[in-house]
Design a protein around this motif. Sequence first.
Motif, mmCIF file in Angstrom:
data_model
loop_
_atom_site.group_PDB
_atom_site.id
_atom_site.type_symbol
_atom_site.label_atom_id
_atom_site.label_comp_id
_atom_site.label_asym_id
_atom_site.label_seq_id
_atom_site.Cartn_x
_atom_site.Cartn_y
_atom_site.Cartn_z
ATOM 1 N N PRO A 1 12.417 11.507 9.147
ATOM 2 C CA PRO A 1 13.793 11.491 8.993
ATOM 3 C C PRO A 1 14.257 10.138 9.220
ATOM 4 O O PRO A 1 15.423 9.945 8.875
ATOM 5 C CB PRO A 1 14.248 12.228 10.405
ATOM 6 N N ALA A 2 13.309 9.071 9.486
ATOM 7 C CA ALA A 2 13.793 7.625 9.458
ATOM 8 C C ALA A 2 13.104 7.039 8.280
ATOM 9 O O ALA A 2 13.334 5.802 8.107
ATOM 10 C CB ALA A 2 13.078 7.003 10.656
ATOM 11 N N ALA A 3 12.704 7.574 7.220
ATOM 12 C CA ALA A 3 11.990 7.374 6.063
ATOM 13 C C ALA A 3 13.132 6.517 5.346
ATOM 14 O O ALA A 3 14.381 6.689 5.276
ATOM 15 C CB ALA A 3 11.474 8.021 5.170
ATOM 16 N N ASN A 4 12.584 5.172 4.868
ATOM 17 C CA ASN A 4 13.520 4.310 4.030
ATOM 18 C C ASN A 4 13.912 4.664 2.692
ATOM 19 O O ASN A 4 15.371 4.441 2.383
ATOM 20 C CB ASN A 4 12.962 2.837 3.675
ATOM 21 N N MET A 5 13.269 5.609 1.997
ATOM 22 C CA MET A 5 13.571 5.772 0.542
ATOM 23 C C MET A 5 14.563 6.784 0.304
ATOM 24 O O MET A 5 15.349 7.098 -0.575
ATOM 25 C CB MET A 5 12.312 5.949 -0.262
ATOM 26 N N PRO A 6 14.526 7.973 1.169
ATOM 27 C CA PRO A 6 15.407 9.210 0.775
ATOM 28 C C PRO A 6 16.912 8.927 0.814
ATOM 29 O O PRO A 6 17.571 9.389 0.017
ATOM 30 C CB PRO A 6 15.081 10.154 2.050
ATOM 31 N N PRO A 7 17.558 8.009 1.644
ATOM 32 C CA PRO A 7 19.109 7.929 1.501
ATOM 33 C C PRO A 7 19.303 7.415 0.256
ATOM 34 O O PRO A 7 20.186 8.204 -0.407
ATOM 35 C CB PRO A 7 19.208 6.967 2.704
ATOM 36 N N ARG B 1 0.767 -1.209 -0.067
ATOM 37 C CA ARG B 1 -0.032 0.078 0.086
ATOM 38 C C ARG B 1 0.749 1.254 0.021
ATOM 39 O O ARG B 1 0.274 2.318 -0.553
ATOM 40 C CB ARG B 1 -1.029 -0.038 1.356
ATOM 41 N N ALA B 2 1.915 1.281 0.778
ATOM 42 C CA ALA B 2 2.693 2.517 0.716
ATOM 43 C C ALA B 2 3.501 2.820 -0.417
ATOM 44 O O ALA B 2 3.856 2.037 -1.382
ATOM 45 C CB ALA B 2 3.818 2.279 1.891
ATOM 46 N N THR B 3 3.421 4.280 -0.735
ATOM 47 C CA THR B 3 3.859 4.563 -2.082
ATOM 48 C C THR B 3 5.303 5.295 -1.856
ATOM 49 O O THR B 3 5.610 5.897 -0.734
ATOM 50 C CB THR B 3 2.792 5.486 -2.657
ATOM 51 N N VAL B 4 6.011 5.514 -3.082
ATOM 52 C CA VAL B 4 7.417 6.213 -2.874
ATOM 53 C C VAL B 4 6.950 7.642 -2.573
ATOM 54 O O VAL B 4 7.691 8.250 -1.579
ATOM 55 C CB VAL B 4 7.985 6.021 -4.341
ATOM 56 N N GLY B 5 5.903 8.185 -3.230
ATOM 57 C CA GLY B 5 5.598 9.380 -3.054
ATOM 58 C C GLY B 5 5.228 9.845 -1.350
ATOM 59 O O GLY B 5 5.965 10.943 -0.883
ATOM 60 N N GLY B 6 4.381 8.886 -0.993
ATOM 61 C CA GLY B 6 3.969 9.078 0.344
ATOM 62 C C GLY B 6 5.198 8.861 1.229
ATOM 63 O O GLY B 6 5.324 9.956 2.335
ATOM 64 N N ASN B 7 6.016 8.224 1.094
ATOM 65 C CA ASN B 7 7.354 7.913 2.036
ATOM 66 C C ASN B 7 8.144 9.305 1.893
ATOM 67 O O ASN B 7 8.742 9.464 3.022
ATOM 68 C CB ASN B 7 8.092 6.900 1.544
ATOM 69 N N LEU B 8 8.280 10.024 0.791
ATOM 70 C CA LEU B 8 8.851 11.309 0.686
ATOM 71 C C LEU B 8 8.292 12.465 1.208
ATOM 72 O O LEU B 8 8.766 13.164 2.072
ATOM 73 C CB LEU B 8 9.476 11.530 -0.734
ATOM 74 N N LEU C 1 22.591 9.986 5.153
ATOM 75 C CA LEU C 1 22.322 9.290 6.329
ATOM 76 C C LEU C 1 20.954 9.624 7.110
ATOM 77 O O LEU C 1 20.514 10.544 7.008
ATOM 78 C CB LEU C 1 23.589 9.603 7.635
ATOM 79 N N GLY C 2 20.053 8.462 7.512
ATOM 80 C CA GLY C 2 18.894 8.618 7.927
ATOM 81 C C GLY C 2 18.776 8.537 9.287
ATOM 82 O O GLY C 2 19.556 7.680 9.908
ATOM 83 N N SER C 3 17.778 8.943 10.200
ATOM 84 C CA SER C 3 17.547 8.920 11.325
ATOM 85 C C SER C 3 18.486 9.287 12.295
ATOM 86 O O SER C 3 18.740 9.085 13.725
ATOM 87 C CB SER C 3 17.325 7.244 11.903
ATOM 88 N N VAL C 4 19.454 10.408 11.836
ATOM 89 C CA VAL C 4 20.843 10.709 12.718
ATOM 90 C C VAL C 4 20.367 12.408 12.992
ATOM 91 O O VAL C 4 21.311 13.171 13.161
ATOM 92 C CB VAL C 4 21.833 10.276 12.152
ATOM 93 N N ALA C 5 19.276 12.870 12.205
ATOM 94 C CA ALA C 5 19.217 14.424 12.364
ATOM 95 C C ALA C 5 17.837 14.559 11.987
ATOM 96 O O ALA C 5 16.875 13.744 11.921
ATOM 97 C CB ALA C 5 20.151 15.073 11.124
ATOM 98 N N PRO C 6 17.216 16.011 12.112
ATOM 99 C CA PRO C 6 15.702 16.312 11.740
ATOM 100 C C PRO C 6 15.576 15.555 10.534
ATOM 101 O O PRO C 6 14.117 15.655 10.390
ATOM 102 C CB PRO C 6 15.894 17.813 12.098
ATOM 103 N N ARG C 7 16.037 15.614 9.501
ATOM 104 C CA ARG C 7 15.790 15.215 8.130
ATOM 105 C C ARG C 7 16.760 14.338 7.781
ATOM 106 O O ARG C 7 17.994 14.191 8.424
ATOM 107 C CB ARG C 7 15.557 16.248 7.165
ATOM 108 N N VAL C 8 16.894 13.201 6.685
ATOM 109 C CA VAL C 8 17.693 12.569 6.168
ATOM 110 C C VAL C 8 18.775 13.688 5.383
ATOM 111 O O VAL C 8 18.344 14.355 4.514
ATOM 112 C CB VAL C 8 17.336 11.470 5.003
ATOM 113 N N ILE C 9 20.062 13.534 5.820
ATOM 114 C CA ILE C 9 20.825 14.527 5.315
ATOM 115 C C ILE C 9 21.889 13.738 4.337
ATOM 116 O O ILE C 9 22.372 12.613 4.334
ATOM 117 C CB ILE C 9 21.883 14.953 6.696
#
Lengths: 156, 287
Positions: free
Chosen positions: B120-126, B108-115, B217-225
């Motif tokens: 900051p813990a989202a999987n797709m941005p890194p 069900r989850a979409t790429v757009g929704g994840n972005l 890097l994800g989950s280590v800052a207010p956003r994926v950096i």
Amino acid sequence: MQVKAITLKVNGRTHYVALPPNVTLLRALRDLGYTDVKSGCEKGDCGACAVLLDGQAVNSCLVLAWQAEGAEIITNSGLGTMEHPHPIQEAFADTGAAQCGYCTPGMIISAKALLDRNPHPTVDEIREAIAGNLCRCTGYGQIIEAIQRASAMMGQ
Amino acid sequence: MLPEFDLLQPRSLPEALEMLSAQRGGALPLAGGTNLVVDLRSGRRRPSLLVDISHLDELCAIRREGDRLVVGGGATIAQILDEPLIAEYAPSVREAARVFANPLVRNRATVGGNLVDGSPAANMPPPLLVLDAEVELSSRDGRRTMPLDDFLRGVRQTARRPDELLTAVRWAIPAPGSATAFYKVGLRKSDAIAVVAVAVLVEQDAAGVCRKARIALGSVAPRVIRAREAESALEGYPLTEERVAEAARLAAAATSPISDIRASAAYRRQVSESLVRRLLLAAREQG
């Protein structure tokens, strides 16, 4: 909130229901009598409410009933009956894969989705396929065994 | 029971954009609902109107356009996993999809929704950040494109205007000699929120000199950096163990993690350094 008449196709039967938009597919199904669809966490963590939506296993608690209009919905009770159980259901019974039974319908739905795509899965593939279904009796061993047994039965 | 809201079900993308625009920011788009329905139930978000975009097939395509890959905003994570183009040209994107939540959610989850969720813990941005991916934002008034790096702003904050939909993500297929890697540390093998997630890309020339480096890097800052200082420390040099170790130190220094129920800040910083080093060395060998 507006109420809309929608069509839900469940286990081959067509239901016409008038629902407001804030009713989840889970609630709609249970209200229609499909109480084999269990309500657990209602936030997509436990998988007790899993159904097949156009062939894909999903958490019915995260789908709005309106979004499921026209789709083919299959619940555990649509797979087989007490007299003619589906091989997966039979395998769950034969291996003692149901303890309290609450996770069982969702587990069977995830197993069905797996075996439809991959008739002969490895143990790791089975574990991954049921990763979204929690069994708090922790009887995972028998559940995995049941899915292996179902795979063997269905392959014959 | 969910709180009350109204729901519009457009039949086309232009109709959806018209509806979002007409609401002047009062509506939220709903696709797979794996974040939004949970937030409605908890009361974290209380929109009076939702626009259902889950049936818009024109948002779901994954395709190649010349030297670029294009993923529709409505493509599901399960689609990413099944798509041969992703397996061939974006293995790290596939890996991030493979370890995304669980199969029921991935359907069900979409790429757009994840972005657009802006977690900051989202999987797709890194993995998308290291590919220099761009997002396409559409509204009734037109389309704009921006780097994903500019789109992500802070905790649950993005550059999306309320009248816009994230309609596509696109990136250039990496040059020959490039390799990527992705790894997510979670508390369980499956169905886990990232404690730390790292993606890297390195492009090496025939002499083994690093021409391009990307570290996210994800989950280590207010956003994926992105860890830009670490990237600069690699570009123009051979990827020796010492240089990679120095880049890993710089990447860890770029993090600003918090301590929470899943891990302490100190643990996240240390794992960031180890993961960056390990992934860079793995990518070096593939390149």
